[in-house]
Design a protein around this motif. Sequence first.
Motif, PDB file in Angstrom:
ATOM      1  N   THR A 265     -80.360  20.268 -12.227  1.00 55.41           N
ATOM      2  CA  THR A 265     -80.913  20.542 -13.801  1.00 55.41           C
ATOM      3  C   THR A 265     -80.580  21.700 -14.263  1.00 55.41           C
ATOM      4  O   THR A 265     -79.798  22.371 -13.291  1.00 55.41           O
ATOM      5  CB  THR A 265     -82.565  20.673 -13.429  1.00 55.41           C
ATOM      6  OG1 THR A 265     -83.052  21.500 -12.674  1.00 55.41           O
ATOM      7  CG2 THR A 265     -83.080  19.037 -13.359  1.00 55.41           C
ATOM      8  N   GLU A 266     -79.933  21.863 -15.683  1.00 57.20           N
ATOM      9  CA  GLU A 266     -79.389  23.280 -15.952  1.00 57.20           C
ATOM     10  C   GLU A 266     -81.204  24.321 -15.353  1.00 57.20           C
ATOM     11  O   GLU A 266     -81.678  24.014 -16.605  1.00 57.20           O
ATOM     12  CB  GLU A 266     -78.497  22.780 -17.384  1.00 57.20           C
ATOM     13  CG  GLU A 266     -77.379  23.758 -17.287  1.00 57.20           C
ATOM     14  CD  GLU A 266     -76.857  23.654 -18.638  1.00 57.20           C
ATOM     15  OE1 GLU A 266     -75.731  23.423 -18.447  1.00 57.20           O
ATOM     16  OE2 GLU A 266     -77.348  23.651 -19.878  1.00 57.20           O
ATOM     17  N   GLY A 267     -80.436  25.455 -15.465  1.00 57.87           N
ATOM     18  CA  GLY A 267     -81.692  26.683 -15.871  1.00 57.87           C
ATOM     19  C   GLY A 267     -81.085  27.551 -15.091  1.00 57.87           C
ATOM     20  O   GLY A 267     -80.823  27.145 -13.836  1.00 57.87           O
ATOM     21  N   PRO A 268     -82.049  28.606 -15.165  1.00 57.55           N
ATOM     22  CA  PRO A 268     -82.094  29.953 -14.309  1.00 57.55           C
ATOM     23  C   PRO A 268     -82.092  28.896 -12.699  1.00 57.55           C
ATOM     24  O   PRO A 268     -82.085  29.679 -12.039  1.00 57.55           O
ATOM     25  CB  PRO A 268     -83.039  31.012 -14.962  1.00 57.55           C
ATOM     26  CG  PRO A 268     -83.373  30.001 -15.478  1.00 57.55           C
ATOM     27  CD  PRO A 268     -82.759  29.045 -15.729  1.00 57.55           C
ATOM     28  N   ASN A 269     -83.014  28.149 -12.736  1.00 54.92           N
ATOM     29  CA  ASN A 269     -83.889  27.622 -11.412  1.00 54.92           C
ATOM     30  C   ASN A 269     -82.922  26.304 -11.013  1.00 54.92           C
ATOM     31  O   ASN A 269     -83.942  25.114 -10.994  1.00 54.92           O
ATOM     32  CB  ASN A 269     -85.178  27.848 -11.653  1.00 54.92           C
ATOM     33  CG  ASN A 269     -85.521  29.441 -11.036  1.00 54.92           C
ATOM     34  OD1 ASN A 269     -85.089  30.264 -10.316  1.00 54.92           O
ATOM     35  ND2 ASN A 269     -87.106  29.604 -12.195  1.00 54.92           N
ATOM     36  N   ALA A 270     -81.629  25.530 -10.815  1.00 55.07           N
ATOM     37  CA  ALA A 270     -81.431  24.781 -11.475  1.00 55.07           C
ATOM     38  C   ALA A 270     -82.106  23.736  -9.619  1.00 55.07           C
ATOM     39  O   ALA A 270     -81.825  24.429  -8.492  1.00 55.07           O
ATOM     40  CB  ALA A 270     -80.050  25.063 -11.088  1.00 55.07           C
ATOM     41  N   GLU A 271     -82.499  22.837 -10.218  1.00 54.48           N
ATOM     42  CA  GLU A 271     -82.871  22.068  -9.237  1.00 54.48           C
ATOM     43  C   GLU A 271     -81.993  20.577  -8.788  1.00 54.48           C
ATOM     44  O   GLU A 271     -81.861  20.229  -9.337  1.00 54.48           O
ATOM     45  CB  GLU A 271     -84.385  21.097  -9.118  1.00 54.48           C
ATOM     46  CG  GLU A 271     -85.212  22.726  -9.437  1.00 54.48           C
ATOM     47  CD  GLU A 271     -86.620  22.411 -10.342  1.00 54.48           C
ATOM     48  OE1 GLU A 271     -87.585  22.725 -10.386  1.00 54.48           O
ATOM     49  OE2 GLU A 271     -86.733  21.538 -11.081  1.00 54.48           O
ATOM     50  N   LEU A 272     -82.089  20.138  -7.724  1.00 56.59           N
ATOM     51  CA  LEU A 272     -81.123  18.696  -7.281  1.00 56.59           C
ATOM     52  C   LEU A 272     -82.036  17.808  -7.719  1.00 56.59           C
ATOM     53  O   LEU A 272     -83.122  17.471  -7.538  1.00 56.59           O
ATOM     54  CB  LEU A 272     -80.966  19.209  -5.468  1.00 56.59           C
ATOM     55  CG  LEU A 272     -80.559  17.946  -5.123  1.00 56.59           C
ATOM     56  CD1 LEU A 272     -78.702  17.286  -5.462  1.00 56.59           C
ATOM     57  CD2 LEU A 272     -80.432  17.992  -3.361  1.00 56.59           C
TER      58      LEU A 272
END
Length: 546
Positions: A265-272
């Motif tokens: 996911t896109e963002g400062p805390n990208a998640e798999l």
Amino acid sequence: MYNKPCYTPNILDSKQGYKMSVEGVMVSYNYSDDGELANILTVSASGLKFSNRWVLTHGSILSPLKQANVIKNARGRPILNDEFYNDLPEIYVTCEKMPSKPPNVYEDVEKLSRERNLDNDIDFEHSSYQVRVLTGRICHVWQCPVLDRCVDDILYSWTIGHQDGDMEKQTRLGKALLSVFVLIDLEGDYRGLKTLRPLSELLDMVKPPPERGTSIQVHSTPFGCEAFLNAVTRGAVCGVIGKRPSLLLTDAATALGSEGGPVFTEGPNAELVGAVVCSVSWWRGEWVGLTLAAPLRAVLAAKLRVPPLHPPRAPASPLYSKILKIVDRTTMLVRCGAAWGAGVWLGRGHVLTCAHVVKNHASYKVSLYCQNKKETAMVRYKTKDDKAYDLALLYTNPDNWAHLIPAEFAEEPAEKGESVLAAGYPYFNENNLEDLKPTVTSGHINNVSHSMIQTSCCVQSGFSGGPIFRITKELKAEVLATIVSNAKAQTGASFPYINMAVPTRAFIRLIQHFILDRDESKLSSIENNKEIVESQWRLLPYRSKI
């Protein structure tokens, strides 16, 4: 539509220095039946490295090996025999090189030496010049039943891979391997039940699959070239297939060799959230253009035989979700015999679509699907075959569609370069129309005239008659144009990112007047007989009706 800054997964742990829990890598091995050539021909894919020791990649990397036939014949059964694994080649895993922690005592001396030899300001310490290559062994190969069912139910008529060589043979192998995953051990050679531990670790790292419309990143190494190591492409989830779900469609651009690359996911805390399983595919002779990704939570849960987990999916942005609700209640699936496309709900029982979608309406009934409803429709008007503007107006009982939203049409003309969305129905499961939602892709306006709009949205068969939306500052989805065709060369190559649409300003007033007064003579004016318009829409040999 929304221009967000590009983020990469947060890999810096202030307490432990650089610590990469999940890292995109290139996976490769030397392959040849001739020992002398073994160091020349390299087969590669992308992959994700986790917990410092393990790498997960996609089964497509096994395609040239004899073991691929073993997998194809296993029909989902686990492969645990030693003979299978002992004959597999040694695996090379290429990663980006991270700064050493703590610093090496000789680093300052080495840096000074290099600086004395530099002729320019090139920073050779940049990560793009620094790679590390690790070696490992394949310790487990398995086929995911969730993906395998998706191949049988939805992808049965697809061609997997590039259109070279023996297509039928390649497609059979490609479909057999599409649902296969490969686990690599960088430190030892453990197999069997012991491989469940690292997969369980990975399951703990993976987040729920994202909702349609969520911005995502793909990290991959296309073509097996170190110059493209861990390249990042951005896009959105255009469609989610299956209730579990079993497949994600995204317009994040990838190329051969991207299979196995992690999806965040896109963002400062990208998640798999997933892994690429197919970068190049064809359907009905057209390049699909979208990347297929597997939601890793579903894949790993099926492998570990844990109860299906149903936590909330990673949400799209609230603003994008609001737009999608409008798109979903405005865009309909239109079917006529073997042909289908999309339509735009105008209200009062009227639906706008393309003439070629309902070309055979005299022989087959026209059906409409939207928001868990199915009804028949009649053709009120259609332009003559191969005439601009290739439009048709349908009528259905308005009482059955009270839950839909009549489309709003843009007053201001399209502008070259502005961001837009396209909506259509390229893929759906005949046995599961209850969850039917349009596939939504993003792009921009390439070119504009009074009689044609060209966009870079990814479209293919099933988008004909669908809308091109402009998103306003007030978060309204205004219809700018009706999709008619994409580009197709004489060789048969299709270009889903080059497509043509009819500007609504060219015809919408005529249709709106007809809806009010039912004067059919007004509709005949839609058929444009001006030679300059006809010549623009001939597009030969580059027209491909969709």
